[in-house]
Structures are given as C-alpha cells and as structure tokens.
Design an enzyme around this catalytic site. Structure first.
Site, mmCIF file in Angstrom:
data_model
loop_
_atom_site.group_PDB
_atom_site.id
_atom_site.type_symbol
_atom_site.label_atom_id
_atom_site.label_comp_id
_atom_site.label_asym_id
_atom_site.label_seq_id
_atom_site.Cartn_x
_atom_site.Cartn_y
_atom_site.Cartn_z
ATOM 1 C CG HIS A 18 -1.993 -1.115 1.034
ATOM 2 N ND1 HIS A 18 -2.577 -1.754 2.106
ATOM 3 C CD2 HIS A 18 -2.545 -1.680 -0.079
ATOM 4 C CE1 HIS A 18 -3.428 -2.656 1.659
ATOM 5 N NE2 HIS A 18 -3.425 -2.628 0.340
ATOM 6 C CG HIS A 41 -6.264 -10.970 -7.760
ATOM 7 N ND1 HIS A 41 -5.590 -10.538 -8.883
ATOM 8 C CD2 HIS A 41 -6.500 -12.292 -7.931
ATOM 9 C CE1 HIS A 41 -5.412 -11.582 -9.699
ATOM 10 N NE2 HIS A 41 -5.958 -12.650 -9.147
ATOM 11 C CD GLU A 118 -12.402 -10.977 -4.297
ATOM 12 O OE1 GLU A 118 -12.495 -12.207 -4.130
ATOM 13 O OE2 GLU A 118 -11.315 -10.342 -4.282
ATOM 14 C CG ASP A 143 -9.758 -14.883 -13.557
ATOM 15 O OD1 ASP A 143 -9.137 -15.221 -12.539
ATOM 16 O OD2 ASP A 143 -9.214 -14.740 -14.667
ATOM 17 N N GLY A 144 -9.750 -11.883 -12.075
ATOM 18 C CA GLY A 144 -8.946 -10.697 -12.332
ATOM 19 C C GLY A 144 -8.013 -10.843 -13.508
ATOM 20 C CG ASP A 164 -2.552 -8.312 -3.602
ATOM 21 O OD1 ASP A 164 -1.653 -9.137 -3.368
ATOM 22 O OD2 ASP A 164 -3.274 -7.813 -2.718
#
Length: 282
Positions: A18, A41, A118, A143-144, A164
């Site tokens: 982050h 994600h 997500e 699905d990312g 991620d």
C-alpha cells in the site's frame, strides 16, 4: 479459492504494497489528465482488526500497527511513508484496515476511474456495497486475470494495474502472472503494472525474476521488504512489488521510505531491497 485476506490485513506485506500503491497514485495525480486504475484481486475493501480472522493471526500487530507506533514523535519521515501513515491512520483509529480499493478510491479525482475485480461472492458483495454510491468505481465479480484482457486498454491513456493474487498455487501462480502481465502490456504498453509477490525461499524466485526482466516493458523495478531471513519455504518471510513502467523518480521515493520500513518492521539484517531488473536509458 479458499484464501481470506481478513487473516492477514495490515501485515508487513500490506504495508509495503500500500505504500508503493499510494506513491504510484500520487505520481499519476501530478498530471491533470484523467487516469484509470484496475485492481485485479480487490478483496472486500476494508477489514476489521478485531474480527475472528484477524485476531487468530494478529499480523497487523507486526505490520501497520507496529509501524504506526514506531512513527509517533518522529518528524523527519520520508514523504512516501508519511503519505501512507496519513492514509491508514483514520482506519487504524477505528480498529480497521483499508484494502487497496479503499486507498485507491480515496485518491481518485472526479475525472478518474477505477475497476475492481473480485471473484469470491461475499467479498465482491461487500465491495459493491462499499462503492454503491461512487460513480467513479466499478465492481466486477470476475476473474482478475481475465479482466486484463477484457478491460484493457481503457479509454484513459494513463493509469495503473494492481495485480495482487493469493498465490494459492504457490510457485505455479507465477506462470499465470507472467502470462497475464505480458497480455496486459500488449494491450496497454504505456500502462503502469504493479505486481505483489511473496518471498519465502529466495532462490526459488530466480526463474520468475528472469522472466519478469524479459517482459516488454520500458523498465522493470523491484522493491522488497523482509520481515525474516529469506531461507525458509514454510512462512512468509517478506514480500516485493514488481513494477513495470514505473513513473519517473519513483525509485528515489522508495529508496527513502524502504529503510524506514525496515527499521520499523523489517529484518534488521537485510530488511529492504531495491533493484532495477531493467532500466530505460536516457
């Protein structure tokens, strides 16, 4: 997929991820033209640090909470670390920790846009509720990796893709990651791509680094934070961010902030690492 980030919210990996994310967003916001963020994600967006999951592991105590306590009374912190601490402070005071969608949305200007992906139904539901009244943010239960093909390139010419994944498949996940990044760069070669990766046994990452250096990006930068020595495959010893097409002077900002993170929450022996796998000349 069984992964639940609520067990790990606010840990040392979140701190690194982050801090880098906010530094990237700040760089994008320096220009007036709109930008786009894709979070592949995204998770549920926000986490209670007193939840059953969080109290089982207590990982925030050695991550964001430890860093916040260490920073008290210190006045000469780097701009990137100060930005991160300011962003998470209201959440920590409320016993919560913000996920990447929450932090990104707080940085968006009216003209900017974000898409959050997500796959798991319950976190996706919570994320949709969180951003139900924010027209800048779209939430997709999908699905990312597939989103890299479906949502790129965006109508905005500038922006960031945050990848991620949970790495439930362990090292096998890196094959999918490399392919997804290659696809993303083919569709959006000028985009910034930021991938979080776990560090357990360092020598196992060597093939991944070689393949990452060969991706069709202008430049490739690694930023890592170590919590423990990287010689055990049985625990998360540290983590890194692989940055493709990082903005100008990002390495300088991270070179100031990473030693501070290492002092506060890292391994005292080799707490941080910053390396260009490939650097654009000129």
């Amino acid at each position: 997929m069984n992964y639940d980030h609520a067990f790990h919210a606010g840990n040392h990996a979140d701190v690194l991820k982050h801090l880098v994310l906010l530094a990237l967003l700040d760089a994008l916001a320096r220009k007036p033209t709109p930008y786009f963020v894709l979070d592949t994600h995204a998770g549920q967006g926000e986490y209670a640090l007193q939840s059953r999951q969080a109290t089982v592991t207590g990982e925030a105590a050695d991550g964001a909470l430890r860093l916040a306590a260490w920073s008290k009374g210190r006045t000469a912190l780097s701009p990137a670390l100060t930005r991160y601490l300011d962003a998470v402070a209201p959440f920590l005071a409320a016993g919560r920790y913000p996920g990447s969608p929450r932090l990104s949305a707080a940085r968006l200007r009216p003209e900017d846009r974000m898409a959050c992906c997500e796959l798991n139904p319950e976190p996706a539901r919570q994320l949709k509720a969180l951003f139900a009244r924010d027209p800048r943010v779209g939430v997709h239960q999908r699905d990312g990796y597939g989103a890299l093909k479906a949502l790129l390139p965006p109508r905005e010419k500038r922006g960031l893709v945050l990848v991620d994944p949970p790495y439930e498949a362990q090292l096998a996940e890196f094959d999918q990651v490399i392919g997804a990044l290659r696809d993303g760069l083919a569709r959006w070669p000028q985009g910034i791509f930021a991938l979080w990766y776990p560090i357990k046994l360092r020598r196992a990452l060597a093939p991944f680094f070689r393949r990452a250096a060969a991706l069709p990006a202008r430049s490739v930068l690694l930023a890592e934070l170590m919590r423990h020595a990287d010689d055990s495959p049985l625990r998360l010893n540290g983590s890194g961010m692989l940055l493709l097409n990082p903005p100008w002077k990002l390495d300088q900002a991270l070179r100031q902030a990473l030693p501070e993170l290492a002092q506060a929450i890292g391994d005292s022996a080799r707490g941080w690492h910053l390396e260009w796998l490939r650097q654009e000349s000129g």
